[in-house]
Design a protein around this motif. Structure first.
Motif, PDB file in Angstrom:
ATOM      1  N   ALA A  13       6.510 -37.778  26.200  1.00 37.81           N
ATOM      2  CA  ALA A  13       6.281 -37.341  24.822  1.00 37.81           C
ATOM      3  C   ALA A  13       4.785 -37.245  24.543  1.00 37.81           C
ATOM      4  CB  ALA A  13       6.941 -38.311  23.851  1.00 37.81           C
ATOM      5  N   THR A  14       4.015 -38.237  25.050  1.00 39.69           N
ATOM      6  CA  THR A  14       2.565 -38.204  24.860  1.00 39.69           C
ATOM      7  C   THR A  14       1.966 -36.958  25.509  1.00 39.69           C
ATOM      8  OG1 THR A  14       2.540 -40.603  24.862  1.00 39.69           O
ATOM      9  CG2 THR A  14       0.436 -39.499  25.211  1.00 39.69           C
ATOM     10  N   ILE A  15       2.445 -36.642  26.725  1.00 35.99           N
ATOM     11  CA  ILE A  15       1.945 -35.441  27.398  1.00 35.99           C
ATOM     12  C   ILE A  15       2.279 -34.200  26.580  1.00 35.99           C
ATOM     13  CG2 ILE A  15       2.222 -33.955  29.425  1.00 35.99           C
ATOM     14  CD1 ILE A  15       2.464 -36.434  31.105  1.00 35.99           C
ATOM     15  N   ALA A  16       3.519 -34.132  26.095  1.00 30.89           N
ATOM     16  CA  ALA A  16       3.924 -32.970  25.302  1.00 30.89           C
ATOM     17  C   ALA A  16       3.027 -32.824  24.072  1.00 30.89           C
ATOM     18  CB  ALA A  16       5.386 -33.101  24.883  1.00 30.89           C
ATOM     19  N   VAL A 123      14.686 -26.722  14.001  1.00 29.74           N
ATOM     20  CA  VAL A 123      14.418 -25.733  15.044  1.00 29.74           C
ATOM     21  C   VAL A 123      15.403 -26.014  16.173  1.00 29.74           C
ATOM     22  CG1 VAL A 123      12.673 -24.760  16.581  1.00 29.74           C
ATOM     23  CG2 VAL A 123      11.988 -25.723  14.378  1.00 29.74           C
ATOM     24  N   PRO A 124      16.340 -25.083  16.417  1.00 31.67           N
ATOM     25  CA  PRO A 124      17.441 -25.373  17.346  1.00 31.67           C
ATOM     26  C   PRO A 124      17.062 -25.348  18.828  1.00 31.67           C
ATOM     27  CG  PRO A 124      17.661 -23.164  16.452  1.00 31.67           C
ATOM     28  CD  PRO A 124      16.510 -23.782  15.755  1.00 31.67           C
ATOM     29  N   VAL A 125      15.827 -25.046  19.144  1.00 29.13           N
ATOM     30  CA  VAL A 125      15.420 -24.978  20.553  1.00 29.13           C
ATOM     31  C   VAL A 125      14.284 -25.952  20.803  1.00 29.13           C
ATOM     32  CG1 VAL A 125      14.308 -23.515  22.287  1.00 29.13           C
ATOM     33  CG2 VAL A 125      16.142 -22.576  20.879  1.00 29.13           C
ATOM     34  N   ARG A 126      14.292 -26.586  21.981  1.00 28.98           N
ATOM     35  CA  ARG A 126      13.185 -27.484  22.301  1.00 28.98           C
ATOM     36  C   ARG A 126      12.406 -26.911  23.479  1.00 28.98           C
ATOM     37  NH1 ARG A 126      11.631 -32.855  21.606  1.00 28.98           N
ATOM     38  NH2 ARG A 126      10.424 -33.603  23.363  1.00 28.98           N
ATOM     39  N   VAL A 127      11.084 -26.873  23.329  1.00 28.36           N
ATOM     40  CA  VAL A 127      10.240 -26.359  24.408  1.00 28.36           C
ATOM     41  C   VAL A 127      10.067 -27.459  25.454  1.00 28.36           C
ATOM     42  CG1 VAL A 127       8.052 -27.062  23.350  1.00 28.36           C
ATOM     43  CG2 VAL A 127       8.093 -25.087  24.875  1.00 28.36           C
ATOM     44  N   SER A 128      10.060 -27.084  26.732  1.00 24.24           N
ATOM     45  CA  SER A 128       9.877 -28.093  27.774  1.00 24.24           C
ATOM     46  C   SER A 128       8.392 -28.334  28.025  1.00 24.24           C
ATOM     47  CB  SER A 128      10.534 -27.631  29.076  1.00 24.24           C
ATOM     48  OG  SER A 128       9.791 -26.570  29.634  1.00 24.24           O
ATOM     49  N   VAL A 129       8.101 -29.474  28.635  1.00 24.00           N
ATOM     50  CA  VAL A 129       6.707 -29.795  28.950  1.00 24.00           C
ATOM     51  C   VAL A 129       6.120 -28.741  29.896  1.00 24.00           C
ATOM     52  CG1 VAL A 129       5.203 -31.469  30.089  1.00 24.00           C
ATOM     53  CG2 VAL A 129       6.976 -32.263  28.535  1.00 24.00           C
ATOM     54  N   LEU A 130       6.950 -28.264  30.814  1.00 23.03           N
ATOM     55  CA  LEU A 130       6.472 -27.247  31.760  1.00 23.03           C
ATOM     56  C   LEU A 130       6.075 -25.966  31.033  1.00 23.03           C
ATOM     57  CD1 LEU A 130       6.013 -26.480  34.732  1.00 23.03           C
ATOM     58  CD2 LEU A 130       8.311 -25.489  34.717  1.00 23.03           C
ATOM     59  N   GLU A 131       6.935 -25.551  30.075  1.00 25.36           N
ATOM     60  CA  GLU A 131       6.616 -24.340  29.298  1.00 25.36           C
ATOM     61  C   GLU A 131       5.321 -24.515  28.502  1.00 25.36           C
ATOM     62  OE1 GLU A 131      10.881 -22.286  28.218  1.00 25.36           O
ATOM     63  OE2 GLU A 131      10.455 -24.280  27.415  1.00 25.36           O
ATOM     64  N   LEU A 132       5.160 -25.675  27.896  1.00 27.91           N
ATOM     65  CA  LEU A 132       3.930 -25.953  27.143  1.00 27.91           C
ATOM     66  C   LEU A 132       2.725 -25.876  28.072  1.00 27.91           C
ATOM     67  CD1 LEU A 132       4.848 -28.984  24.837  1.00 27.91           C
ATOM     68  CD2 LEU A 132       4.245 -26.668  24.116  1.00 27.91           C
ATOM     69  N   PHE A 133       2.901 -26.457  29.259  1.00 25.61           N
ATOM     70  CA  PHE A 133       1.804 -26.463  30.216  1.00 25.61           C
ATOM     71  C   PHE A 133       1.420 -25.036  30.614  1.00 25.61           C
ATOM     72  CE2 PHE A 133       0.162 -26.449  34.533  1.00 25.61           C
ATOM     73  CZ  PHE A 133      -0.923 -27.302  34.387  1.00 25.61           C
ATOM     74  N   LEU A 134       2.451 -24.210  30.878  1.00 28.17           N
ATOM     75  CA  LEU A 134       2.181 -22.814  31.249  1.00 28.17           C
ATOM     76  C   LEU A 134       1.436 -22.078  30.135  1.00 28.17           C
ATOM     77  CD1 LEU A 134       5.472 -21.687  33.054  1.00 28.17           C
ATOM     78  CD2 LEU A 134       3.189 -22.037  34.039  1.00 28.17           C
ATOM     79  N   GLY A 190      -0.112 -22.893  18.546  1.00 27.66           N
ATOM     80  CA  GLY A 190      -0.072 -24.351  18.397  1.00 27.66           C
ATOM     81  C   GLY A 190       0.980 -24.782  17.383  1.00 27.66           C
ATOM     82  N   GLY A 191       1.055 -24.034  16.275  1.00 25.25           N
ATOM     83  CA  GLY A 191       2.057 -24.348  15.258  1.00 25.25           C
ATOM     84  C   GLY A 191       3.469 -24.185  15.791  1.00 25.25           C
ATOM     85  N   ALA A 192       3.684 -23.125  16.593  1.00 24.94           N
ATOM     86  CA  ALA A 192       5.001 -22.883  17.195  1.00 24.94           C
ATOM     87  C   ALA A 192       5.311 -23.965  18.228  1.00 24.94           C
ATOM     88  CB  ALA A 192       5.025 -21.503  17.837  1.00 24.94           C
ATOM     89  N   ALA A 193       4.275 -24.363  18.972  1.00 24.69           N
ATOM     90  CA  ALA A 193       4.462 -25.420  19.967  1.00 24.69           C
ATOM     91  C   ALA A 193       4.874 -26.725  19.282  1.00 24.69           C
ATOM     92  CB  ALA A 193       3.177 -25.616  20.766  1.00 24.69           C
ATOM     93  N   LEU A 194       4.238 -26.984  18.142  1.00 25.97           N
ATOM     94  CA  LEU A 194       4.566 -28.192  17.388  1.00 25.97           C
ATOM     95  C   LEU A 194       6.007 -28.115  16.862  1.00 25.97           C
ATOM     96  CD1 LEU A 194       3.329 -30.836  16.328  1.00 25.97           C
ATOM     97  CD2 LEU A 194       2.553 -29.598  14.312  1.00 25.97           C
ATOM     98  N   ALA A 195       6.368 -26.931  16.337  1.00 25.03           N
ATOM     99  CA  ALA A 195       7.720 -26.753  15.782  1.00 25.03           C
ATOM    100  C   ALA A 195       8.786 -26.957  16.849  1.00 25.03           C
ATOM    101  CB  ALA A 195       7.841 -25.350  15.175  1.00 25.03           C
ATOM    102  N   THR A 196       8.562 -26.386  18.039  1.00 26.15           N
ATOM    103  CA  THR A 196       9.576 -26.475  19.090  1.00 26.15           C
ATOM    104  C   THR A 196       9.524 -27.800  19.837  1.00 26.15           C
ATOM    105  OG1 THR A 196       8.051 -25.218  20.482  1.00 26.15           O
ATOM    106  CG2 THR A 196       9.868 -23.994  19.479  1.00 26.15           C
ATOM    107  N   THR A 197       8.515 -28.614  19.557  1.00 26.37           N
ATOM    108  CA  THR A 197       8.464 -29.954  20.145  1.00 26.37           C
ATOM    109  C   THR A 197       9.130 -30.962  19.198  1.00 26.37           C
ATOM    110  OG1 THR A 197       6.433 -29.413  21.309  1.00 26.37           O
ATOM    111  CG2 THR A 197       6.941 -31.746  21.080  1.00 26.37           C
ATOM    112  N   LEU A 198       8.792 -30.853  17.900  1.00 23.43           N
ATOM    113  CA  LEU A 198       9.376 -31.762  16.904  1.00 23.43           C
ATOM    114  C   LEU A 198      10.819 -31.391  16.597  1.00 23.43           C
ATOM    115  CD1 LEU A 198       6.437 -31.919  14.316  1.00 23.43           C
ATOM    116  CD2 LEU A 198       7.163 -33.775  15.826  1.00 23.43           C
TER     117      LEU A 198
END
Ligand SMILES: Nc1ncnc2c1ncn2[C@@H]1O[C@H](COP(=O)(O)OP(=O)(O)O)[C@@H](O)[C@H]1O
Ligand SMILES: [Mg+2]
Lengths: 292, 266
Positions: A13-16, A123-134, A190-198
Motif C-alpha cells: 500500500a505504501t508503494i502504491a 470507483v469500481p476498478v482498482r489499479v494495480s501497483v504494476l500499472e501505476l509503476f508503468l 495523479g488524481g485518477a491514480a488516487l481515485a483508482t487506488t482509494l
C-alpha cells in the motif's frame, strides 16, 4: 506467516501511494521548475479523478485508459487556469491557487450528478501497483526528455531570472503556459491514480491534505530535477509508516521533526543537480586547461 | 563615418520613476558597424536607457527606432528577436547553470527547431542541438573561457562571469550588442582584452553600444559617443570632442578646461 502477510499488505500500500503521490509531486514540479508556485495541482487532480471515475463507471474502462482521459481533462483545465493565472504577479498566483483549492471543494460538493456531491463516488476498478509503476515510468521518461531539451533549459532560465531570460528572446508566458499544461496533464493522471487506488473519492480527497502532500514531497525531494519529486513522494509517503514502526508513541511529532531536519540540512532537497555540477567544476580536467 | 546608416535611434525618450525623470527627453543615434560609447556620471540614466532599448522598461514618452522597427510597447523577447542582445551592469547569470548552459540558453533564438521537435528528439532537432553546443563552445573560447564549459558559472571570478555574459549575449547572433560597463572590476590587461574583443566583433559586422567609465578605453575603442547627465544629452560626437567639451568637463569631472585631470570614474 500471518505477520509476514500483514507486513506485505502495509508495504505494498505504501508503494502504491508513493507512486500516486509521485504524480502529484511531479505536477507541482512541472510549474515550479518554470518559476510558478501554484497549488492548482489539487484542482487538476480533482478533474482527473472525477473524469476517470465517471468514465470507468460508464464504460468500464481499464485504469490506464481512464488515466489518458484524466490527463487530457487535466490539461484542458490547466489551459483555462493558465490563461487567467499568468496575468497575476507571482505571489498573487500562489494565493489565487490556494483559493482555487477551496473553490474546487465547493464545486465538487455542489455538482452531485458529476461528483456524487457530499456522498462521494465509488470507483469500481482498482489499479494495480504494476500499472501505476508503468504509468509513472512513462511520465518520468517524458520529464527526462523535457529536462534535456530546449524546453528544459529555458524553463530553468525563466525560473532563475525571468527578465534576463526575456531579453534572450524567451517568452516567459509561453514557457509557463506549457508548464501549466504539463502540470495539468500529470495532475489529472495523479488524481485518477488516487481515485483508482482509494476506490472511493469525495470532495475531501482533493483538498488541503493533497496540497500539503504535493508541496512537502516536492520541497523534500528537490525541485531542481524531475527525479527529486519522485524521491520526495516516496520518502514523504513512507515516513508515517516508518515512524509508526519505530516511534509509535510520538509518530506525528517524529514525522514533523524528520521533515524539518531534512529541509534544514538539505534546503534544495534530497536530489540536487547542483552538487554534481560543483563536483564537475572542481575536477582537475577543467581547471588545468589554459584559456584560449 | 556619418555616411553609414543608422541602426538605432532614440527620439526624445523619457522615463519617469514616480516624480523622478531618470531619462528626460534623450535623442541620440547609433550608426551601423560602430562602437558607440554611452557615458555619464553615476545615476545619469545610462542603465535605464539600456533597459528601455531592451524593453524591460517602456518609455514614458518618445520613441525608439531599431532597424526599421518602432520598439514601442514591444515585450523584451520580441525586441531580442529583432536582433538586440545585452549584458548587465551587475552580472546576471543563471544560478545553477554551467558556463556552457548559460551560453546555450543565449542561443535559444537560433535553435533552428521547435520546442516540441527538441523534446521528441527528432534527428534534425538533435543536429541543431549539437550545432548550438558547438557554437557555444566556440563563443566561450572567443571570450577566453575555453575549458571552463562545465564549470558552474557562479563559482567563477567576477571578470570571468562578465565574459561568459558576453558569450551568452552573442549566442543569438545579434545586430546590436548592448554592454553595460563590461570592464567594471577588471584590471588593465583584462579591460584591454575586452576592448580588443569589441573591436573584433565590430569588424565582423556587429554594432555595439557600451557604457564605459574608463575614459582611456572610450577614446581607444569607441568610434563615437553620447554623454549624458541627469537623464539628458550633454554632448555627442567623437570621444575626443566629447571629452574636450567644456560642459562635459564641468559635469563629469567637476572642473572646466582641465582635460589632463581626466580619471576613470567608477
Ligand atoms: N527601477 C527603478 N525605479 C526607480 N528609480 C530607478 C529605477 N532604475 C533607475 N532609477 C533611477 O534612475 C536614475 C538613473 O539610474 P541609472 O540608469 O541606473 O543610472 P546609471 O546607469 O547612469 O548609473 C537613478 O536616479 C536611479 O535611482
Ligand atoms: Mg548603470
Amino acid at each position: 506467516m500471518e505477520a509476514i502477510l500483514d507486513f506485505w499488505a502495509a508495504y505494498s500500500a505504501t508503494i502504491a501511494f508513493g507512486l500516486v503521490n509521485s504524480f502529484i509531486a511531479l505536477s507541482c514540479y512541472a510549474v515550479l521548475s518554470a518559476g510558478v508556485l501554484s497549488f492548482t495541482t489539487v484542482m487538476f487532480a480533482a478533474v482527473g479523478g472525477f473524469v476517470a471515475a465517471q468514465m470507468i463507471g460508464m464504460f468500464a474502462l481499464p485504469p490506464l485508459v481512464a488515466f489518458l482521459f484524466a490527463g487530457v481533462a487535466g490539461g484542458v483545465a490547466a489551459a483555462v487556469i493558465a490563461v487567467i493565472f499568468l496575468r497575476l504577479e507571482t505571489h498573487w498566483m500562489a494565493l489565487a491557487s490556494l483559493a482555487l483549492v477551496l473553490i474546487t471543494r465547493v464545486v465538487v460538493l455542489n455538482t452531485p450528478t458529476l461528483t456524487g456531491g457530499v456522498q462521494g463516488m465509488l470507483v469500481p476498478v482498482r489499479v494495480s501497483v504494476l500499472e501505476l509503476f508503468l504509468a509513472l515510468a512513462v511520465t518520468a521518461f517524458v520529464f527526462y526528455r523535457m529536462h534535456n531539451s530546449w524546453y528544459g533549459l529555458v524553463s530553468r532560465a525563466v525560473r532563475e531570472d525571468p527578465s534576463v531570460a526575456s531579453t534572450m528572446g524567451i517568452s516567459t508566458y509561453r514557457v509557463q503556459f506549457i508548464a501549466f499544461l504539463i502540470s495539468g496533464a500529470v495532475g489529472g493522471i495523479g488524481g485518477a491514480a488516487l481515485a483508482t487506488t482509494l476506490q472511493f473519492i469525495s470532495a475531501d480527497t482533493y483538498f488541503l491534505a493533497l496540497a500539503f502532500t504535493m508541496i512537502a514531497s516536492t520541497v523534500l525531494g528537490g525541485s531542481f530535477h524531475w527525479f527529486g519529486p519522485i524521491v520526495g513522494a516516496f520518502v514523504f509517503t513512507a515516513l508515517p509508516t516508518t515512524m509508526q514502526a519505530v516511534l509509535p508513541e510520538i509518530q506525528d511529532v517524529a514525522k514533523g521533526v524528520v521533515l524539518l531536519v531534512i529541509m534544514i540540512l538539505l534546503p534544495r532537497g534530497l536530489v540536487d543537480p547542483r552538487v554534481l555540477k560543483l563536483r564537475l567544476s572542481r575536477s582537475p580536467k577543467t581547471a588545468e586547461q589554459p584559456d584560449a | 563615418m556619418h555616411d553609414t546608416p543608422t541602426l538605432l535611434q532614440l527620439r526624445a525618450v523619457a522615463k519617469h520613476f514616480g516624480g523622478v525623470a531618470a531619462v528626460g527627453g534623450l535623442s541620440t543615434t547609433v550608426r551601423k558597424g560602430t562602437v558607440h560609447g554611452l557615458i555619464g556620471p553615476n545615476g545619469a540614466g545610462k542603465t535605464t536607457v539600456i533597459n528601455l532599448i531592451t524593453g524591460l522598461f517602456h518609455p514614458t514618452d518618445g520613441e525608439i527606432l531599431f532597424d526599421g522597427h518602432n520598439l514601442e510597447a514591444k515585450p523584451p523577447h520580441e525586441i531580442a528577436a529583432l536582433g538586440i542582445s545585452r549584458t548587465y551592469q551587475n552580472v546576471r547569470l543563471f544560478s545553477g547553470m554551467s558556463a556552457l548552459e548559460q551560453v546555450l540558453t543565449g542561443c535559444f533564438l537560433k535553435r533552428g527547431s521547435s520546442l516540441f521537435a527538441s523534446f521528441a528528439g527528432l534527428p534534425a532537432a538533435r543536429r541543431n542541438w549539437e550545432e548550438a553546443r558547438a557554437k557555444s563552445l566556440l563563443l566561450l573560447a572567443r571570450v577566453g573561457m575555453a575549458g571552463k564549459a562545465d564549470v558552474l558559472a557562479e563559482t567563477l571570478s567576477y571578470g570571468e562571469q562578465r565574459r561568459i555574459e558576453i558569450a551568452r549575449a552573442l549566442g543569438s547572433d545579434p545586430k546590436l550588442l548592448l554592454l553595460d560597463e563590461p570592464t567594471a572590476g577588471m584590471n588593465h590587461a583584462e579591460s584591454q582584452a575586452i576592448g580588443q574583443l569589441v573591436h573584433e566583433l565590430r569588424d565582423s559586422g556587429l554594432t555595439i553600444l557600451m557604457v564605459e567609465h574608463n575614459m582611456g578605453l572610450v577614446t581607444e575603442f569607441c568610434d563615437s559617443c553620447t554623454v549624458m547627465n541627469f537623464g539628458k544629452l550633454l554632448a555627442e560626437g567623437t570621444p575626443r570632442s566629447c571629452i574636450d567639451d567644456p560642459e562635459v568637463q564641468a559635469a563629469y569631472f567637476g572642473r572646466k578646461n582641465d582635460a589632463k585631470r581626466i580619471q576613470p570614474v567608477g
